[in-house]
Design a protein around this motif. Structure first.
Motif, PDB file in Angstrom:
ATOM      1  N   LEU A 372       1.171  -1.076   0.194  1.00  0.00           N
ATOM      2  CA  LEU A 372       0.032  -0.179  -0.086  1.00  0.00           C
ATOM      3  C   LEU A 372       0.905   1.517  -0.119  1.00  0.00           C
ATOM      4  O   LEU A 372       0.702   2.296  -0.530  1.00  0.00           O
ATOM      5  N   ALA A 382       5.397  -8.611  -5.941  1.00  0.00           N
ATOM      6  CA  ALA A 382       3.564 -10.182  -5.822  1.00  0.00           C
ATOM      7  C   ALA A 382       4.473 -10.700  -7.549  1.00  0.00           C
ATOM      8  O   ALA A 382       3.876 -12.175  -6.757  1.00  0.00           O
ATOM      9  N   LEU A 386       4.718 -14.391  -6.779  1.00  0.00           N
ATOM     10  CA  LEU A 386       3.615 -15.740  -7.258  1.00  0.00           C
ATOM     11  C   LEU A 386       4.774 -16.435  -8.526  1.00  0.00           C
ATOM     12  O   LEU A 386       4.411 -17.837  -8.894  1.00  0.00           O
ATOM     13  N   ALA A 428       2.090 -22.133  -0.234  1.00  0.00           N
ATOM     14  CA  ALA A 428       1.057 -21.233   0.448  1.00  0.00           C
ATOM     15  C   ALA A 428       1.872 -20.177   1.425  1.00  0.00           C
ATOM     16  O   ALA A 428       1.346 -19.005   1.649  1.00  0.00           O
ATOM     17  N   LEU A 431       2.480 -17.193  -0.683  1.00  0.00           N
ATOM     18  CA  LEU A 431       1.258 -16.433  -0.286  1.00  0.00           C
ATOM     19  C   LEU A 431       1.217 -15.641   0.755  1.00  0.00           C
ATOM     20  O   LEU A 431       0.481 -14.371   0.686  1.00  0.00           O
ATOM     21  N   LYS A 432       1.789 -15.688   1.963  1.00  0.00           N
ATOM     22  CA  LYS A 432       1.876 -15.715   2.719  1.00  0.00           C
ATOM     23  C   LYS A 432       2.892 -13.505   2.732  1.00  0.00           C
ATOM     24  O   LYS A 432       1.797 -13.434   3.295  1.00  0.00           O
ATOM     25  N   LEU A 434       2.399 -12.529   0.137  1.00  0.00           N
ATOM     26  CA  LEU A 434       1.779 -11.808  -0.326  1.00  0.00           C
ATOM     27  C   LEU A 434       0.703 -10.917   0.659  1.00  0.00           C
ATOM     28  O   LEU A 434       0.008 -10.051   0.390  1.00  0.00           O
ATOM     29  N   MET A 435       0.321 -12.085   1.423  1.00  0.00           N
ATOM     30  CA  MET A 435      -0.933 -11.323   1.836  1.00  0.00           C
ATOM     31  C   MET A 435      -0.724 -10.087   2.840  1.00  0.00           C
ATOM     32  O   MET A 435      -1.143  -9.620   3.286  1.00  0.00           O
ATOM     33  N   PHE A 438      -0.141  -6.835   1.224  1.00  0.00           N
ATOM     34  CA  PHE A 438      -1.014  -6.507   0.688  1.00  0.00           C
ATOM     35  C   PHE A 438      -2.283  -6.339   1.447  1.00  0.00           C
ATOM     36  O   PHE A 438      -3.562  -5.632   1.724  1.00  0.00           O
ATOM     37  N   MET A 439      -2.759  -7.224   2.495  1.00  0.00           N
ATOM     38  CA  MET A 439      -3.969  -7.614   3.006  1.00  0.00           C
ATOM     39  C   MET A 439      -3.616  -7.482   4.826  1.00  0.00           C
ATOM     40  O   MET A 439      -5.048  -7.562   5.181  1.00  0.00           O
ATOM     41  N   SER A 440      -3.126  -6.182   5.120  1.00  0.00           N
ATOM     42  CA  SER A 440      -2.610  -6.114   6.626  1.00  0.00           C
ATOM     43  C   SER A 440      -2.888  -5.037   6.489  1.00  0.00           C
ATOM     44  O   SER A 440      -2.581  -4.750   7.960  1.00  0.00           O
ATOM     45  N   GLY A 441      -3.931  -4.597   6.252  1.00  0.00           N
ATOM     46  CA  GLY A 441      -5.129  -3.108   6.931  1.00  0.00           C
ATOM     47  C   GLY A 441      -2.972  -1.964   6.962  1.00  0.00           C
ATOM     48  O   GLY A 441      -2.529  -2.102   6.503  1.00  0.00           O
ATOM     49  N   ASP A 442      -4.201  -0.795   7.078  1.00  0.00           N
ATOM     50  CA  ASP A 442      -3.160   0.056   6.647  1.00  0.00           C
ATOM     51  C   ASP A 442      -1.974   0.619   7.853  1.00  0.00           C
ATOM     52  O   ASP A 442      -1.913   1.976   8.973  1.00  0.00           O
TER      53      ASP A 442
ATOM     54  N   TYR B 139      -8.001 -14.006  -5.087  1.00  0.00           N
ATOM     55  CA  TYR B 139      -7.249 -14.071  -4.196  1.00  0.00           C
ATOM     56  C   TYR B 139      -7.554 -12.713  -2.843  1.00  0.00           C
ATOM     57  O   TYR B 139      -7.327 -12.517  -2.461  1.00  0.00           O
ATOM     58  N   LEU B 159      -5.655 -22.089  -1.643  1.00  0.00           N
ATOM     59  CA  LEU B 159      -5.171 -23.648  -1.849  1.00  0.00           C
ATOM     60  C   LEU B 159      -6.362 -25.000  -2.137  1.00  0.00           C
ATOM     61  O   LEU B 159      -5.370 -25.868  -2.909  1.00  0.00           O
TER      62      LEU B 159
END
Lengths: 493, 493
Positions: A372, A382, A386, A428, A431-432, A434-435, A438-442, B139, B159
């Motif tokens: 972000l 990413a 990937l 798996a 993907l962690k 990437l998590m 992008f996905m852990s909030g600001d 995803y 997964l």
């Protein structure tokens, strides 16, 4: 005599140009005492060598040079070109640390030329090792490579993790060298030759009881270099403690050299007894893919995760090696895996080097919110991650596809299925990453601001990342550009 | 008359728009993205009745990989559905999704692109590539814009589907390599492979193994019991628009894969597995319905109802009769319309109340009469009330399955109880939501406005248009079904 020597030297310019560049760096450092100049000389020297090697890429029949000690065939030339790319990439990766205003790096700035010399000379060791046609020459190459990497790992000598890394690598590497040497002794003892072609002739000719011992010990030594399970135990600590450019070097150049020499030893020397080593080697590779991935899943430190991921990729490289039977004229999967994997790894490590804060361990959590704060770097990472996971349509998928295809073609069904299951686990942990991106909030991403001030403007690293991303994208959608090169180089179908 | 370039257009528009959107200004993102989606829908509409187009370009020539596209009425209708639902999703997200809009819109177009690529592909490897690539945008959509447990859900989603498909990859590579070994030609073209393996069958157990590797991958996506556990999590955590696409399009890819690839390739193997697979479908129908009945989370209820409804579809597919296939395909479209609408409706009340607990609603018929009307219409369509689209689909599936030679009538009878069960849980939902006394104050909730009218009207119209005059959609479906059945061996028809 003299005439052959001179013509041999002419042919092998791209090999001995390596130490020449190192020498130039040493002289420049003594005269000018300027690290930037040394860096420039190394880049230009290796770059010139790369251009020359590509220019003179020679598909003529196999040439044994220097009285049969070195073989200058298409494999040597191909791996040499890759090695040059990798060495340049590692130099680029090392540059932000070296040129930043960061205090930590300034302490080491004075010794940067030593870093360059070690890196180039150990690269030379790699080239000698995989172009060797003789056990002595081969062993010299392996040792030159290894000693250079020991120094590189401990380059940040004031830092305890770096020293730990160097020490561990030195001990385990030394041990592996002994094992390899023992294997070499068995080879020599059982055949009475040191030249590969003669060894293979003797082995093919008859039953040699010691060949099994020779195979096992050599294999163990090479598995250490390639970091196959269970010879991988040193990787997490060594990879984490080493400077990131060196970690990249270990994950790419050392594996490249290991693959090159294994290719020569296994298929050139032990080609006739392939039924002896194939079961052992296959189990090592499958174990690496499965356990490397499972272990990577547990990691919280980014570099340890990448270390275990490189173990699993080593497993795939090993499978590629298994498939690269020269009598069938196939090695395509191996060479494309090597090239693409190296490129993507360099890209990932380049990003890690940009983000890294040497004063503490780089945890996965430190990536939080990078996607972000810096979307372009987030997307680049990413795509590379990937790609390493082998998700289509990226290049990482194509190389796995070819490995699977050739496994099936040569009827290794069980191996293909186990490798496929292993790579599910692999997905798996990628993907962690990437998590976290992008996905852990600001979250307050302290590192982002620090880094954007310090090292955002470094052109060399950014171009390296861009190149890796492009390789990952285009290599999947239109693989012709490298595939064609590999096919023509090795005269494959 | 449209030419094969039309297929290229279908493929490229969403890809290009996915790349274009990130560079737009923030203000116009919504408008441009919706405009492109609308335009794309028109472009798709243009292709009505001009199927059987094909297009081919080299991807990687030495191994016979091609970007080969083929449009039949199956893929056409699903592309139409997907482009239609994408417009609705983007329209729904307008003023609802405020965070990271560019990425959001770009990912929806990318998802559209990968879905279309997957539907159009005729080359198995190309199909596989986009089958996997489809996971990446979803995803991110779940993981970035999803609910509180989004990380768990999106990881599970990825997964699960990835594990299935990597086995399919091995199966697919087997086909590809066996063809090469038998003919000396590399190709992954579905038609060529199908024809070849029909006239030169593989040993039956190998056929069965490869068939199962395909089926497992498709069944996870559908999802067929017992592979359904990822679906409720993914649906609950996904943002509303993500749920719509997931239910409306992505699940259909699994059934599409079965109808288009797995069964036509191995009709005999399919017949041999028809009983166990249809039993699993029936278990899915009943279990999904019973579990749906006991849910308190409305989204979870609809997710389980999807399991139940798709059980009907797979039952129709494995019954292997033309009528049941027509019904199954129609039911795929119906499910996309009905469940898509239900998710949009639930999203509408969730955005106001921030709760999906069924117990916290009630009496909405008084407060939100227009909403309730549409909700009830959609629920009845989901139950399969005569006059709505759901009836036609389920009726044809049951009728066709009853005539089946491979599936016992007992299972069909059991499956028909699913219709009653679906009435139970759906009416239970309607009653709790729309009637009775409100559990708490809902007076702040607003009824649907013009934007929602725009959203739901076309869906309601479709429910009745298909329900009252299904011929216009069944005729094209039947065209492809009979083409597929004509190519199957005689015993199958």
């Amino acid at each position: 005599m003299m005439a052959t020597l001179i013509s041999d030297l002419q042919l092998s310019v791209s090999i001995w140009a390596w130490p020449l560049v190192a020498l130039a760096v040493v002289i420049a450092q003594i005269v000018f005492q300027n690290s930037r100049l040394s860096f420039l000389i190394s880049i230009l020297g290796l770059g010139a060598n790369l251009i020359y090697s590509l220019w003179c890429f020679d598909l003529a029949p196999v040439q044994a040079l220097f009285f049969g000690a070195v073989i200058f065939d298409s494999l040597t030339q191909f791996l040499n070109v890759l090695a040059l790319f990798i060495a340049l990439g590692c130099l680029f990766i090392s540059s932000p640390g070296m040129f930043s205003q960061d205090n930590f790096f300034r302490v080491h700035y004075e010794q940067y030329s030593e870093f360059l010399v070690c890196l180039i000379l150990s690269g030379f060791g790699a080239v000698v090792a995989f172009s060797a046609n003789d056990l002595t020459c081969f062993f010299l190459g392996v040792e030159t490579l290894a000693i250079g990497t020991y120094c590189l790992c401990g380059f940040f000598r004031t830092e305890i993790r770096s020293s730990e890394s160097a020490l561990k690598y030195l001990f385990i590497g030394g041990f592996s060298t002994v094992v390899l040497l023992y294997g070499i002794a068995f080879i020599y003892g059982s055949t009475g030759f040191t030249r590969f072609d003669e060894i293979s002739r003797v082995i093919a000719a008859g039953d040699k009881p010691l060949v099994l011992m020779a195979v096992l010990f050599t294999m163990a030594g090479l598995a250490f270099k390639l970091a196959l399970v269970p010879f991988h135990i040193y990787t997490p600590d060594v990879y984490e403690g080493a400077p990131t450019a060196v970690t990249a070097y270990l994950a790419t150049m050392v594996k490249l050299a290991a693959v090159g020499i294994s290719l020569r030893i296994f298929w050139s020397c032990f080609g006739a007894v392939s039924e002896v080593w194939i079961p052992f080697w296959t189990s090592l590779c499958v174990a690496s893919i499965i356990f490397g991935n499972i272990a990577a899943l547990q990691q919280k430190s980014l570099k340890k995760l990448l270390a275990f991921s490189s173990v699993s990729h080593a497993g795939f490289l090993g499978l590629g090696l298994l498939l690269a039977d020269p009598s069938r004229g196939i090695g395509f999967a191996l060479f494309s895996y090597l090239a693409i994997y190296s490129g993507m790894s360099l890209g990932v490590f380049a990003i890690v080097a940009l983000l890294e804060d040497r004063s503490k361990v780089f945890m996965l959590e430190d990536l939080k919110g990078l996607g972000l704060a810096k979307p372009l770097y987030g997307i680049a990472l990413a795509i590379l991650v990937l790609g390493l996971a082998g998700i289509p349509p990226l290049a990482g998928f194509m190389i796995k596809f070819w490995i699977f295809q050739q496994l099936v073609e040569q009827s290794y069904f069980a191996v293909a299925i186990l490798a496929a299951l292993g790579s599910i686990v692999g997905v798996a942990y990628y993907l962690k990453i990437l998590m976290y991106l992008f996905m852990s909030g600001d979250s307050d991403w302290g590192l982002a601001t620090r880094w954007s001030v310090l090292r955002d403007q470094i052109f060399s690293v950014r171009s390296l990342i861009l190149a890796a991303v492009l390789l990952s994208l285009i290599g999947g959608l239109k693989p012709d550009f490298y595939a064609h090169w590999i096919l023509t180089t090795f005269a494959l179908k | 008359m449209l030419t094969s370039n039309y297929l290229l257009l279908l493929l490229l528009i969403p890809f290009v728009s996915a790349l274009l959107i990130p560079v737009l200004g923030t203000r116009v993102v919504n408008a441009v993205s919706m405009a492109i989606a609308g335009l794309y829908f028109l472009v798709v509409l243009m292709g009505w009745n001009s199927w059987n187009l094909s297009f081919s370009a080299d991807w990687y020539e030495p191994l016979g990989l091609k970007y080969s596209l083929y449009l039949d009425s199956y893929s056409y209708l699903l592309i139409l559905l997907s482009s239609f639902l994408t417009i609705l999703c983007l329209l729904y997200s307008w003023k609802v999704v405020e965070a990271k809009q560019k990425a959001y819109h770009s990912l929806f177009h990318l998802l559209q692109a990968t879905v279309v690529a997957c539907l159009l592909s005729e080359d198995l490897v190309f199909f596989y590539v986009f089958w996997e690539a489809m996971l990446i945008p979803m995803y991110f959509i779940i993981g970035v814009w999803g609910g509180p447990r989004r990380l768990y859900a999106t990881m599970k989603f990825f997964l699960f589907t990835f594990s299935g498909s990597i086995l399919m990859l091995i199966g697919l590579i087997c086909l590809y390599v066996f063809f090469y070994q038998q003919t000396g030609v590399w190709t992954a073209s579905f038609e060529v492979l199908r024809e070849h393996f029909q006239s030169h069958p593989l040993p039956f157990y190998i056929e069965q193994l490869i068939f199962m590797s395909f089926v497992v991958s498709f069944a996870i996506k559908v999802p067929l019991f017992p592979f359904h556990t990822w679906l409720p999590d993914a649906h609950v955590e996904a943002p509303t628009a993500g749920s719509v696409i997931l239910a409306g399009v992505l699940l259909k890819m699994g059934t599409y894969g079965l109808m288009r690839f797995a069964i036509p390739m191995f009709p005999a193997a399919a017949a041999s597995f028809a009983t166990p697979l249809s039993v699993l479908s029936v278990v899915g129908i009943i279990l999904g319905a019973v579990v749906a009945w006991r849910q308190s989370d409305i989204k979870k209820l609809i997710a389980y109802s999807s399991v139940s409804h798709l059980g009907f579809v797979t039952l129709g597919i494995f019954a292997l009769t033309e009528t049941s296939w027509n019904g199954a395909f129609l039911q795929m479209i119906n499910h996309g319309i009905t469940t898509g609408a239900l998710f949009l409706l639930i999203g509408f009340i969730y955005d106001q109340k921030h709760s999906r607990d069924i117990e916290r609603f009630g009496g909405l018929a008084k407060q939100l009469p227009r909403f309730s009307l549409i909700f009830i219409i959609m629920s009845l369509s989901s139950v399969g009330l005569p006059g709505t689209n759901g009836f036609i689909g389920e009726f044809m599936i049951l009728l066709g399955s009853f005539q089946s030679e491979v599936v016992s009538k007992l299972w069909v009878v059991l499956a028909s109880t699913g219709v009653i069960l679906s009435a139970i849980y759906t009416l239970h939902l309607v009653q709790k939501l729309c009637f009775g006394k409100p559990a708490e104050d809902n007076s702040f909730m607003k009824d649907i406005g013009w934007k929602e009218y725009l959203l739901y009207t076309p869906l309601v119209v479709l429910v009745f248009v298909i329900g009252l005059y299904p011929k216009w959609i069944i005729a094209p479906i039947h065209e492809t079904t009979s083409a597929i059945f004509n190519l199957m061996p005689n015993g199958m028809r």
